[in-house]
Design a protein around this motif. Structure first.
Motif, PDB file in Angstrom:
ATOM      1  N   TYR A  54       0.813  -1.216   0.000  1.00 46.74           N
ATOM      2  CA  TYR A  54       0.000   0.000   0.000  1.00 46.74           C
ATOM      3  C   TYR A  54       0.846   1.265   0.000  1.00 46.74           C
ATOM      4  N   SER A 107       1.352   2.743  -3.486  1.00 46.12           N
ATOM      5  CA  SER A 107       0.248   3.509  -4.075  1.00 46.12           C
ATOM      6  C   SER A 107      -0.151   4.689  -3.191  1.00 46.12           C
ATOM      7  N   GLN A 160      -1.411   4.940  -0.197  1.00 46.49           N
ATOM      8  CA  GLN A 160      -2.709   4.850   0.455  1.00 46.49           C
ATOM      9  C   GLN A 160      -2.599   4.872   1.984  1.00 46.49           C
ATOM     10  N   HIS A 185     -10.328   2.923   0.878  1.00 50.89           N
ATOM     11  CA  HIS A 185      -8.993   2.447   0.529  1.00 50.89           C
ATOM     12  C   HIS A 185      -7.942   2.930   1.538  1.00 50.89           C
ATOM     13  N   LYS A 211      -6.375  -2.652  -4.773  1.00 51.89           N
ATOM     14  CA  LYS A 211      -6.059  -1.501  -5.623  1.00 51.89           C
ATOM     15  C   LYS A 211      -6.904  -1.482  -6.894  1.00 51.89           C
TER      16      LYS A 211
END
Length: 273
Positions: A69, A72, A74, A194, A245
């Motif tokens: 994570y 990305s 997040q 998310h 994702k």
């Protein structure tokens, strides 16, 4: 045979745990108790030992998921660290309380907890955000891949107090705290799903380290089962994060609801029957 079975259970736990931010304990614990106690594959398993196994597993699901994570962007590291301040001492208390549970009461209370949480998520869209949290605490924002910006926030004192309770439940049931903290992030603080899942897995990683130390000190970890569980869970967490994702926020929450309801019903039946 039992080691292969544990690896498969841990793989599934890692996938679902990372996908919806639960850490995997809600899958590993009831499945291991079912195959171990009812079917006799793991005759030395008790509620205390399966919780010890679960918290060790979640160190690696949390680590694997957090790394995925992070790429990305997040993970809200600031929020995760604040929540951890309260959850760490709570986890120690929960591990100590765990020694008083037998198999039936464990299953019953565990199932009721999951049903209550899943019900809250089902009605989340009808609940208005508590604006007071946004006005009297830290304010955060997140822009997703579609360019939509989410605003969320919370008072630090409330986050620390609530996460102490989450940590206690985590130590008591070995579930990683995600089944409480993810719904709270979404319902109370309006985290996008998310970000809630990714931040939860970061928190699961930190809390599970503290949790594991407590359960190791209490002699609750069956070390001969840890290797297949760690391998399966680590690989599963990678797969779960990759799936997350590619899914919409509403789909992630829906999967979370379904998993919690099914496992909750199963646990209640086991506890009563």
């Amino acid at each position: 045979m039992e080691y292969l079975l544990l690896a498969i259970i841990a793989l599934c736990a890692g996938i679902l745990g990372s996908l919806v931010g639960l850490g995997g304990g809600v899958v590993l614990i009831p499945a291991t108790l079912y195959f171990g106690v009812q079917l006799g594959y793991f005759p030395d398993i008790t509620p205390q030992r399966v919780v010890g196994l679960s918290v060790v597993m979640m160190i690696f699901t949390g680590l694997s998921s957090t790394i995925s994570y992070m790429r990305s962007k997040q993970v809200d590291f600031i929020s995760g660290s604040i929540f951890f301040i309260g959850s760490a001492p709570g986890a120690i208390l929960g591990a100590w309380l765990n020694k008083g549970l037998n198999i039936d009461s464990f299953n019953l209370y565990f199932g009721i907890l999951l049903i209550v949480l899943s019900t809250l998520l089902f009605v989340r869209d009808k609940l208005k955000p508590i604006q007071w949290f946004m006005d009297h605490g830290i304010k955060r924002s997140f822009t997703d891949r579609q360019g939509q910006t989410f605003e969320f926030g919370y008072p630090v004192w409330f986050a620390v107090g609530f996460s102490f309770f989450v940590g206690m439940i985590s130590g008591l049931f070995g579930i990683g705290g995600g089944s409480l903290i993810v719904p709270a992030m979404i319902l109370l603080f309006r985290f996008p799903a998310h970000v809630a899942v990714a931040t939860s897995m970061f928190m699961v990683f930190l809390t599970s380290i503290v949790n594991s130390i407590s359960h190791i000190a209490l002699g609750n970890v069956p070390w001969h089962y840890t290797v297949p569980v760690i391998i399966g869970a680590y690989l599963g967490a990678k797969l779960g994060a990759a799936l997350n994702k590619r899914m919409k926020s509403k789909t992630v929450v829906l999967v979370l609801q379904i998993v919690m309801v099914l496992i909750g019903i199963r646990s209640i039946i086991e506890g009563l029957v």
